[in-house]
Design a protein around this motif. Sequence first.
Motif, short mmCIF file in Angstrom:
data_model
loop_
_atom_site.label_atom_id
_atom_site.label_comp_id
_atom_site.label_asym_id
_atom_site.label_seq_id
_atom_site.Cartn_x
_atom_site.Cartn_y
_atom_site.Cartn_z
N GLY A 132 10.57 88.42 -5.71
CA GLY A 132 11.03 87.11 -6.14
C GLY A 132 10.25 85.99 -5.48
N ASP A 133 9.70 86.25 -4.30
CA ASP A 133 8.95 85.23 -3.56
C ASP A 133 7.53 85.08 -4.08
OD1 ASP A 133 11.12 84.74 -1.99
OD2 ASP A 133 10.46 86.01 -0.32
N ASP A 134 7.08 86.03 -4.87
CA ASP A 134 5.72 85.96 -5.39
C ASP A 134 5.50 84.69 -6.21
OD1 ASP A 134 5.21 89.50 -6.04
OD2 ASP A 134 4.96 88.31 -4.23
N PHE A 135 6.48 84.33 -7.02
CA PHE A 135 6.34 83.20 -7.92
C PHE A 135 6.91 81.91 -7.35
CE2 PHE A 135 6.34 86.95 -10.70
CZ PHE A 135 5.09 86.78 -11.28
N SER A 136 7.53 81.98 -6.19
CA SER A 136 8.13 80.77 -5.63
C SER A 136 7.05 79.76 -5.24
CB SER A 136 9.00 81.11 -4.42
OG SER A 136 8.20 81.68 -3.40
N ASP A 137 5.92 80.23 -4.75
CA ASP A 137 4.83 79.32 -4.41
C ASP A 137 4.29 78.64 -5.67
OD1 ASP A 137 5.04 80.01 -1.75
OD2 ASP A 137 3.40 81.49 -1.83
N ILE A 138 4.15 79.41 -6.72
CA ILE A 138 3.64 78.86 -7.97
C ILE A 138 4.62 77.85 -8.54
CG2 ILE A 138 2.95 79.43 -10.33
CD1 ILE A 138 2.03 82.15 -9.19
N GLU A 139 5.91 78.18 -8.48
CA GLU A 139 6.92 77.26 -8.98
C GLU A 139 6.91 75.95 -8.18
OE1 GLU A 139 10.66 79.27 -8.89
OE2 GLU A 139 10.10 80.67 -10.48
N ALA A 140 6.73 76.05 -6.88
CA ALA A 140 6.70 74.86 -6.03
C ALA A 140 5.50 73.97 -6.38
CB ALA A 140 6.64 75.26 -4.56
N ILE A 141 4.38 74.58 -6.66
CA ILE A 141 3.19 73.81 -7.03
C ILE A 141 3.41 73.14 -8.38
CG2 ILE A 141 0.76 74.01 -7.67
CD1 ILE A 141 0.54 76.26 -5.58
N LEU A 142 3.97 73.87 -9.33
CA LEU A 142 4.22 73.30 -10.65
C LEU A 142 5.21 72.15 -10.57
CD1 LEU A 142 4.32 76.53 -12.83
CD2 LEU A 142 2.50 74.82 -12.73
#
Length: 147
Positions: A132-142
Amino acid sequence: MIAETVCSAVSAAGLGIAVVTAYRRRFLAAARIAAYSLVPVGLVMTGVVGWLSDTALSPTAWAGFGVLAGAWLLFATTRAVERRRTGAGAGAAAETGSIRPGTTAPASSTPALRQGQRKGQAQSQGKRPASGDDFSDIEAILKKHGI
């Protein structure tokens, strides 16, 4: 007077070489040599050689060259001092981590490693983020960019 005589002699010698070259049936090279050998006579006839010889023997002209040399030396010295001053400012900027004084570095998207820890050590510890943390960085950037 001597300069004109030397130029005439050089031109005569060049024309002689051109004649010998033409005799060997190398007409293109002979024409080129003849053209080069006529340049000194042309310079004498236009007065360029006289002007150069008057300039070379004139104390005023040499004083002018001295003034130009002094101006160039002054310009070069001021450039060296200016570079030395900006070099000291760049050293202070390097200590703060910025390129120019007063600027700040942009925020990093990756966390800083602890002192003494290398990338290889961090990966070799086997700590992988949860799926679940894999995409959290991407979501934060978006979200940061309003996407």
